[in-house]
Design a protein around this motif. Structure first.
Motif, PDB file in Angstrom:
ATOM      1  N   PRO A  78      -1.866  27.129  80.925  1.00  0.00           N
ATOM      2  CA  PRO A  78      -2.577  28.248  80.526  1.00  0.00           C
ATOM      3  C   PRO A  78      -3.760  28.427  81.061  1.00  0.00           C
ATOM      4  O   PRO A  78      -4.551  27.415  81.159  1.00  0.00           O
ATOM      5  N   ILE A  79      -4.205  29.545  81.386  1.00  0.00           N
ATOM      6  CA  ILE A  79      -5.795  29.883  81.737  1.00  0.00           C
ATOM      7  C   ILE A  79      -6.614  29.859  80.452  1.00  0.00           C
ATOM      8  O   ILE A  79      -6.233  30.746  79.498  1.00  0.00           O
ATOM      9  N   PRO A  80      -7.582  29.057  80.205  1.00  0.00           N
ATOM     10  CA  PRO A  80      -8.182  28.885  78.986  1.00  0.00           C
ATOM     11  C   PRO A  80      -8.861  30.168  78.851  1.00  0.00           C
ATOM     12  O   PRO A  80      -9.576  30.746  79.703  1.00  0.00           O
ATOM     13  N   THR A  81      -8.822  30.685  77.957  1.00  0.00           N
ATOM     14  CA  THR A  81      -9.529  32.222  77.448  1.00  0.00           C
ATOM     15  C   THR A  81     -10.491  32.245  76.605  1.00  0.00           C
ATOM     16  O   THR A  81     -11.297  33.137  76.067  1.00  0.00           O
ATOM     17  N   ASP A  82     -10.576  30.839  75.554  1.00  0.00           N
ATOM     18  CA  ASP A  82     -11.545  30.739  74.581  1.00  0.00           C
ATOM     19  C   ASP A  82     -11.780  29.342  74.143  1.00  0.00           C
ATOM     20  O   ASP A  82     -10.791  28.528  74.603  1.00  0.00           O
ATOM     21  N   VAL A  83     -12.707  28.905  74.000  1.00  0.00           N
ATOM     22  CA  VAL A  83     -13.032  27.553  73.548  1.00  0.00           C
ATOM     23  C   VAL A  83     -12.336  27.318  72.291  1.00  0.00           C
ATOM     24  O   VAL A  83     -12.736  27.880  71.205  1.00  0.00           O
ATOM     25  N   PRO A  84     -11.106  26.323  72.100  1.00  0.00           N
ATOM     26  CA  PRO A  84     -10.599  26.157  70.892  1.00  0.00           C
ATOM     27  C   PRO A  84     -11.802  25.608  70.015  1.00  0.00           C
ATOM     28  O   PRO A  84     -12.597  24.920  70.396  1.00  0.00           O
ATOM     29  N   LEU A  85     -11.600  26.209  68.704  1.00  0.00           N
ATOM     30  CA  LEU A  85     -12.344  25.921  67.680  1.00  0.00           C
ATOM     31  C   LEU A  85     -12.788  24.313  67.414  1.00  0.00           C
ATOM     32  O   LEU A  85     -13.787  23.721  67.279  1.00  0.00           O
ATOM     33  N   ALA A  86     -11.511  23.497  67.574  1.00  0.00           N
ATOM     34  CA  ALA A  86     -11.640  22.118  67.263  1.00  0.00           C
ATOM     35  C   ALA A  86     -12.565  21.469  68.635  1.00  0.00           C
ATOM     36  O   ALA A  86     -13.359  20.647  68.304  1.00  0.00           O
ATOM     37  N   MET A  87     -12.435  21.911  69.850  1.00  0.00           N
ATOM     38  CA  MET A  87     -13.214  21.551  70.757  1.00  0.00           C
ATOM     39  C   MET A  87     -14.877  21.690  70.587  1.00  0.00           C
ATOM     40  O   MET A  87     -15.605  21.073  70.784  1.00  0.00           O
ATOM     41  N   GLU A  88     -15.038  23.081  70.096  1.00  0.00           N
ATOM     42  CA  GLU A  88     -16.442  23.441  69.836  1.00  0.00           C
ATOM     43  C   GLU A  88     -17.129  22.713  68.887  1.00  0.00           C
ATOM     44  O   GLU A  88     -18.196  22.037  69.219  1.00  0.00           O
ATOM     45  N   MET A  89     -16.188  22.290  67.663  1.00  0.00           N
ATOM     46  CA  MET A  89     -16.763  21.432  66.952  1.00  0.00           C
ATOM     47  C   MET A  89     -17.055  19.737  67.427  1.00  0.00           C
ATOM     48  O   MET A  89     -18.025  19.153  66.756  1.00  0.00           O
ATOM     49  N   ARG A  90     -16.140  19.411  68.373  1.00  0.00           N
ATOM     50  CA  ARG A  90     -16.412  18.320  68.936  1.00  0.00           C
ATOM     51  C   ARG A  90     -16.884  18.023  70.428  1.00  0.00           C
ATOM     52  O   ARG A  90     -17.216  17.015  70.974  1.00  0.00           O
ATOM     53  N   LEU A  91     -17.555  19.271  70.884  1.00  0.00           N
ATOM     54  CA  LEU A  91     -17.900  19.417  72.332  1.00  0.00           C
ATOM     55  C   LEU A  91     -19.022  18.113  72.677  1.00  0.00           C
ATOM     56  O   LEU A  91     -19.075  17.585  73.558  1.00  0.00           O
ATOM     57  N   LYS A  92     -19.952  18.253  71.767  1.00  0.00           N
ATOM     58  CA  LYS A  92     -21.149  17.348  71.897  1.00  0.00           C
ATOM     59  C   LYS A  92     -20.672  15.758  72.100  1.00  0.00           C
ATOM     60  O   LYS A  92     -21.064  15.046  72.861  1.00  0.00           O
ATOM     61  N   ASP A  93     -19.792  15.349  71.078  1.00  0.00           N
ATOM     62  CA  ASP A  93     -19.243  14.072  71.030  1.00  0.00           C
ATOM     63  C   ASP A  93     -18.554  14.007  72.427  1.00  0.00           C
ATOM     64  O   ASP A  93     -18.557  12.936  72.909  1.00  0.00           O
ATOM     65  N   LEU A  94     -17.521  14.809  72.773  1.00  0.00           N
ATOM     66  CA  LEU A  94     -16.578  14.479  73.858  1.00  0.00           C
ATOM     67  C   LEU A  94     -17.372  14.681  75.205  1.00  0.00           C
ATOM     68  O   LEU A  94     -17.034  13.957  76.064  1.00  0.00           O
ATOM     69  N   GLU A  95     -18.673  15.400  75.225  1.00  0.00           N
ATOM     70  CA  GLU A  95     -19.407  15.336  76.590  1.00  0.00           C
ATOM     71  C   GLU A  95     -20.107  13.938  76.669  1.00  0.00           C
ATOM     72  O   GLU A  95     -20.219  13.506  77.947  1.00  0.00           O
ATOM     73  N   SER A  96     -20.321  13.342  75.518  1.00  0.00           N
ATOM     74  CA  SER A  96     -21.254  12.204  75.851  1.00  0.00           C
ATOM     75  C   SER A  96     -20.105  10.830  75.823  1.00  0.00           C
ATOM     76  O   SER A  96     -20.609   9.586  76.157  1.00  0.00           O
ATOM     77  N   ASP A  97     -19.071  11.024  75.349  1.00  0.00           N
ATOM     78  CA  ASP A  97     -17.969  10.287  75.408  1.00  0.00           C
ATOM     79  C   ASP A  97     -17.153  10.082  76.687  1.00  0.00           C
ATOM     80  O   ASP A  97     -16.275  11.165  76.883  1.00  0.00           O
TER      81      ASP A  97
END
Length: 154
Positions: free
Chosen positions: A30-49
């Motif tokens: 699927p072409i992403p059309t929105d940042v999933p809320l779960a990802m938004e909440m974890r984005l900082k952690d995911l970027e550094s990990d």
């Protein structure tokens, strides 16, 4: 004003988002059309990990649970992966970019990582600090170092 037939939220949101799919390395995603809320909440952690678990979580949130393994099996390389993630994140945040634009962004970011500081940054780093405060010395005022201004005789 004509009353519209009541529609479900899912039908409404699919219409608003204009969701579609794209085939990447033989995998329809699927072409992403929105940042999933779960990802938004974890984005900082995911970027550094950069652990495999964090990467899997990010890909799953953007494209689906099994996509990463399918891409690995299809022989996707690191630069391809970075490009697809950049493309997916751009679309998820509402910026429609082409694969070429995403690739160019990744190449530019990689080039910036290896650059030495620019001349101004090197000069600033080599300037002596004031002994008492650790800050830079203040420049001498122009009043004590400039010559008197001459007036024209007109």
């Amino acid at each position: 004003m004509t009353a519209r037939k009541a529609e479900s939220w899912d039908a409404f949101w699919a219409e608003v988002q204009g969701a579609g799919t794209e085939v990447i390395r033989g995998v329809e995603v699927p072409i992403p059309t929105d940042v999933p809320l779960a990802m938004e909440m974890r984005l900082k952690d995911l970027e550094s990990d950069s652990s495999e678990e964090a990467i899997r979580e990010m890909v799953a949130l953007l494209f689906g649970d099994t996509v990463l393994d399918q891409w690995i099996d299809a022989g996707m390389g690191l630069m391809e992966f970075k490009t697809v993630i950049a493309w997916g994140m751009a679309h998820a945040t509402g910026t429609k970019v082409s694969f070429r634009e995403a690739y160019d962004t990744v190449v530019a970011a990689e080039a910036d990582e290896g650059k030495a500081p620019n001349r101004a940054a090197r000069r600033a780093a080599s300037k002596p600090r004031s002994a008492s405060t650790g800050g830079r010395s203040k420049p001498t005022s122009s009043a004590s170092t400039s010559s008197a201004r001459t007036r024209s005789r007109a």
